[in-house]
Scaffold this active site. Sequence first.
Site, PDB file in Angstrom:
ATOM      1  CG  ASP A   1      -2.341   0.636   1.011  1.00  0.00           C
ATOM      2  OD1 ASP A   1      -2.183   1.833   0.271  1.00  0.00           O
ATOM      3  OD2 ASP A   1      -3.223   0.141   1.527  1.00  0.00           O
TER       4      ASP A   1
ATOM      5  CG  ASP B   1      -4.198   5.665   1.101  1.00  0.00           C
ATOM      6  OD1 ASP B   1      -5.294   4.914   1.428  1.00  0.00           O
ATOM      7  OD2 ASP B   1      -3.991   6.984   1.635  1.00  0.00           O
TER       8      ASP B   1
ATOM      9  CD  GLU C   1      -8.907   4.668  -0.949  1.00  0.00           C
ATOM     10  OE1 GLU C   1      -9.804   4.463  -0.235  1.00  0.00           O
ATOM     11  OE2 GLU C   1      -7.976   5.551  -0.856  1.00  0.00           O
TER      12      GLU C   1
ATOM     13  CG  HIS D   1      -8.870  -1.258   4.846  1.00  0.00           C
ATOM     14  ND1 HIS D   1      -8.469  -1.446   3.626  1.00  0.00           N
ATOM     15  CD2 HIS D   1      -8.445  -0.105   5.221  1.00  0.00           C
ATOM     16  CE1 HIS D   1      -8.037  -0.339   3.210  1.00  0.00           C
ATOM     17  NE2 HIS D   1      -7.999   0.869   4.075  1.00  0.00           N
ATOM     18  CG  ASP D   2     -11.127   2.514   4.175  1.00  0.00           C
ATOM     19  OD1 ASP D   2     -10.895   2.402   5.158  1.00  0.00           O
ATOM     20  OD2 ASP D   2     -10.655   2.632   3.154  1.00  0.00           O
TER      21      ASP D   2
HETATM   22  C1  BGC Z   1      -7.575   4.155   3.380  1.00  0.00           C
HETATM   23  C2  BGC Z   1      -8.117   4.314   4.429  1.00  0.00           C
HETATM   24  C3  BGC Z   1      -7.238   5.442   5.309  1.00  0.00           C
HETATM   25  C4  BGC Z   1      -7.173   6.803   4.283  1.00  0.00           C
HETATM   26  C5  BGC Z   1      -6.031   7.725   4.868  1.00  0.00           C
HETATM   27  C6  BGC Z   1      -8.051   5.421   2.479  1.00  0.00           C
HETATM   28  O1  BGC Z   1      -8.052   5.498   1.476  1.00  0.00           O
HETATM   29  O2  BGC Z   1      -8.147   2.965   2.565  1.00  0.00           O
HETATM   30  O3  BGC Z   1      -8.028   3.258   5.470  1.00  0.00           O
HETATM   31  O4  BGC Z   1      -8.105   5.896   6.665  1.00  0.00           O
HETATM   32  O5  BGC Z   1      -6.858   6.320   2.996  1.00  0.00           O
HETATM   33  O6  BGC Z   1      -5.050   7.113   4.413  1.00  0.00           O
END
Ligand code: BGC
Length: 598
Positions: A141, A246, A319, A381-382
């Site tokens: 990640d 991310d 993402e 996970h979100d």
């Molecule tokens: C991740 C989250 C994270 C956020 C800040 C997101 O896209 O998937 O889990 O809290 O980015 O880094």
Amino acid sequence: MKLLSRRGFQALAFLIASTFALTFSISASGQAKSSSHPVSQVSQASPWWDNAVIYEIYPRSFQDSNGDGVGDLNGITSRLDYLKALGVDAVWLTPVYPSPQVDFGYDISDYRAIDSQYGTLADFDKLQQQAKQRNIGLIMDLVLNHTSDKHPWFIESAKSRTNPRANWYVWRDAKMVNGKPEPPNNWISLFGGSSWQWDPARKQYYYHRFYVQQPDLNWRNPQVRKAMYDVERYWIQRGVAGFRLDAITALFESPTFSDEPYVRDKNGKIEISAYGDKEVTSSKTDNLPGVNGVLKQLRQVADSTSDPKWGHTAVLIGETYVDSIADLRKLYGLHNDELNLPMDMQVGFINKLDVAEFRKNINDAETKLDGYEPLFVFDNHDNARWDRYSDGQHTQEIGRMLAAVLFASRDTAMMYYGDEIGMKTTPPTRKQDVRDPIGIKGWPKEKGRDGERTPMQWSPVANAGFSKPGVKTWLPIPNTFITVNVEDEVRDPNSMLNWYKQMIALRKTNPAFRGREVMLNTDNNRVLSWLRRAKGSPAVVVACNFTAQEQTIGFDLSAEGIHGSGVKTLLKSPGTSDPASLKQVRLPAFGVYIGQVE
Ligand code: BGC
Ligand code: MG
């Protein structure tokens, strides 16, 4: 628009669904035209991730090897045979770098090491090597939008306005209102409150899209870019198979730094977030044009850095919560020179079992991405796990059906640890148990993300085989582990785990699943069905009953040039019978039938 919290996310998915209908006819404007045989447009040999199964691991919660109640890298290494048997091609690890763990790893203080909670670099190398022996890639990640406030870059940047890293983060002067300093504008953090934090040493505000402890980097600074491309190279040379980028659409902020419009309800009233903030749009902080330039550079690094340990090109996954299929298409780059796999959140996050919406969004991925590989995902996970689709009575059946949509579509399939055994979302019931800070801040409206991060359920023993019995695990083990666990499900031929294994095996071994996808019976809004076809092998029909009532459906494939109606069962969910012909296929509630046309 909030993108991450469950609630905000569902609102987004709804918005996507409703804007789709309107933008349908203009969405391809400015893009290369797609034809009805898009797959044939991509002529070069397929990359390793086409048709792959990618398994997301939340490392804190997969397997604890040292008895501290927190999962770790050696724990993951010890479970590689399990992942191999499931049919996993690559594992995405959420961040394992050194971190104060305010956002459980998404606040990174060193991009080139491993947090001691999870192990060492040597443990990482061992995991990488042993995964590679099983032909499983490791995807890291990469958090590029922000660092931890404890990262040496930020500590230096915050010291003065003149230090060498003074311009590495997004610093702005206060807006003076009646002689008092106020934040530069009305932007709000996705995790609550103003997105500006006052720094007494610099006497300036810094911007943070997420927590205060996650200052945003200044991507307009070439030194920042270079530092991050070096990080990318470093991990590729260490043997990783790619990255999940991310919050990648959030790298840039509008240089005007002017106020965002407020989000209003239909009566014109400003909407208030779960954290009590006035909601604003993200037009000045998300999906700005600069992102594409960075993606091209990240891609050049990935394509030109050789990785003898993994031995294949590193994949770039994004993402990417975007509003339309046209926006998703752009993220591949006009000439396939940006992301390899921007996540398609439009199929998996419809969040209601609406056949027409599924059909439309799957078909969009098939016909409006110019043949590029879509990446489907149903949970992570979100967001609440797949059981958010349950009607309360047919949870198992619905889980099987969603797995069929994921694995029988033309896509790279992204799954989340525990989905394969039917693990359900288990949110905390008391505020004092919440670990995710957004849940503490937003309780009870926003309960945070603990519910989808509970430890993996391996066996029906104390601590579910995740950690030693007697250890206090970082999140409680849901009491479903007594029946929902790997050990029991391996033995039960009708378990969810065996359904996943069979679906994945079928997708990998039957050549039709490498071919194109054609929606069938498109005026039926109870059964979603489609055809998979590849040259030189028999076509396959997939049918999913999206209702709690039995459905009977007949297929006429003559439009596809198929005139016979014989069929041979390849896979069916429990309770579904073998049809005598394609003219009459009976499906129980939420039943799945997959058959080869003869
Ligand atoms: C991740 C989250 C994270 C956020 C800040 C997101 O896209 O998937 O889990 O809290 O980015 O880094
Ligand atoms: Mg541990």
